[in-house]
Design a protein around this motif. Structure first.
Motif, PDB file in Angstrom:
ATOM      1  N   THR A  72      77.859  82.470  42.245  1.00  0.00           N
ATOM      2  CA  THR A  72      78.687  82.394  40.970  1.00  0.00           C
ATOM      3  C   THR A  72      79.111  83.701  40.562  1.00  0.00           C
ATOM      4  O   THR A  72      78.972  84.865  41.045  1.00  0.00           O
ATOM      5  CB  THR A  72      77.297  82.053  39.842  1.00  0.00           C
ATOM      6  OG1 THR A  72      77.922  82.095  38.554  1.00  0.00           O
ATOM      7  CG2 THR A  72      76.319  83.195  39.968  1.00  0.00           C
ATOM      8  N   LYS A  82      69.499  80.200  38.338  1.00  0.00           N
ATOM      9  CA  LYS A  82      70.025  79.659  39.625  1.00  0.00           C
ATOM     10  C   LYS A  82      69.290  78.583  40.162  1.00  0.00           C
ATOM     11  O   LYS A  82      69.783  77.626  40.642  1.00  0.00           O
ATOM     12  CB  LYS A  82      69.998  80.832  40.480  1.00  0.00           C
ATOM     13  CG  LYS A  82      71.074  82.109  39.986  1.00  0.00           C
ATOM     14  CD  LYS A  82      70.944  83.264  40.912  1.00  0.00           C
ATOM     15  CE  LYS A  82      71.987  84.447  40.568  1.00  0.00           C
ATOM     16  NZ  LYS A  82      71.773  85.603  41.108  1.00  0.00           N
ATOM     17  N   HIS A 110      79.095  76.732  40.465  1.00  0.00           N
ATOM     18  CA  HIS A 110      78.614  77.142  39.115  1.00  0.00           C
ATOM     19  C   HIS A 110      79.859  77.671  38.397  1.00  0.00           C
ATOM     20  O   HIS A 110      80.304  78.469  38.689  1.00  0.00           O
ATOM     21  CB  HIS A 110      77.542  78.252  39.272  1.00  0.00           C
ATOM     22  CG  HIS A 110      76.927  78.660  37.808  1.00  0.00           C
ATOM     23  ND1 HIS A 110      77.209  79.681  37.402  1.00  0.00           N
ATOM     24  CD2 HIS A 110      76.264  77.982  37.012  1.00  0.00           C
ATOM     25  CE1 HIS A 110      76.538  79.954  36.353  1.00  0.00           C
ATOM     26  NE2 HIS A 110      75.983  78.788  36.026  1.00  0.00           N
TER      27      HIS A 110
END
Lengths: 214, 214
Positions: A72, A82, A110
């Protein structure tokens, strides 16, 4: 295969040690004395002090962080956030606990997220602002009508302050709720599901995928 | 006519005595000693204890509440909220102080409203939830992008939790902002204005309309 083995998982947060012991949940506050489990504990932690306490009472620990390969651009994303996102290609993941984290997965990437205060902390805030804002939360307040009393005016505002920012960033993805208030909040969204054990499920996925169990 | 006379107005709230003395503002905390003004004080109050203190130091007081004839089905609406709404036929009135009150006037009728926590109280809440949620509020966070760091994730959530519930109930009316954070928040809304002295202006309207001054 997991499920046939006895398995101890632990999610170490800011307020509790949250265990899953042979698929049974058990919580300990951070200042409680922990048992010696005599078995491997697979854990994740966002709390270094609490992790040290767990190490004090148990030797056989596996930190699953080393197996988490979550990419990310977001700086400072907690390990629990996460792990909650793992396995979702297109979804909004909402963990409604002491804070409410909202994360967006799109095309298996993400895209970022935001952090609202937890439902309880907002409820508790009003009477601290003024004793005239003492109220009992009305879980059944009608969000399609403008409130006509203080109880509804506050209950409505609390709910809309959580619901509307999430709706704002939603396209048509599914919303995955977890956390203590996840089930309650999920009812306000179409195409949403509540996964009580999302973190533990994803910890198992990690253990499985990496053959962590000798 | 008002404006040619010396005039003392006082808005008694939950944290301060807010005076307007010949068009100059002056604030006193509730526990401060008040001067003896030797002139008529026209006041409104949402705080009985503070009102008693004002009466202790000053004899010549006129409570404007008796002149407020504001009809609403809303139960328990504070006098300051009613006075903020006076004179608006079709508008949303937002008083952004220690709490943020949002009221809807439609066809000269009050349709109801809701109460969000004040901006400062929400900012202060995060680090109490977790020390990891310490942050400096980013007043310039981009609300068109999903945040990618904790500072923005919190700043974005705070702003959206205020902005989106207001947008949700808005048709095309003008939005009138007042209160300490009113100017800042007004920038996020088209067709909005900030009226720093909305309460005092409307207190003057009441005085004028009722020939209160002998």
């Amino acid at each position: 295969m997991i499920g046939e083995l006895e398995l101890i998982l632990c999610d170490i947060g800011n307020t509790t040690f949250h265990f899953l012991i042979d698929d049974v949940e058990q919580k300990y506050f951070l200042n409680e004395r922990l048992p010696d489990f005599n078995e491997t504990i697979y854990y994740i932690s966002v709390n270094d002090n609490a992790t040290a306490n767990l190490k004090h009472s148990n030797d056989d620990l596996v930190d699953l962080e080393q197996y988490v390969n979550f990419k990310t651009k977001y700086k400072g994303m907690g390990l629990d956030r996460k792990i909650a996102c793992i396995g979702y290609d297109d979804a909004i993941i909402v963990d409604a606990g002491s804070a409410i984290t909202v994360d967006i997965m799109k095309k298996a990437k993400h895209k970022g997220g935001f952090i609202l205060p937890g439902l309880k902390s907002i409820k508790d805030l009003y009477p601290k602002i003024s004793h005239k804002l003492q109220f009992d939360f009305n879980t059944k307040v009608n969000l399609d009508k403008i409130p006509l009393c203080t109880q509804d005016a506050i209950s409505y505002a609390i709910l809309q302050s959580i619901i509307e920012p999430i709706k704002k960033i939603r396209k048509k993805q599914q919303i995955i709720f977890t956390g203590g208030d996840g089930e309650f909040l999920s009812k306000y969204f179409e195409n949403s599901i509540y996964k009580k054990d999302l973190i533990f499920e994803n910890m198992k996925r990690i253990i499985n995928a990496n053959n962590c169990i000798a």
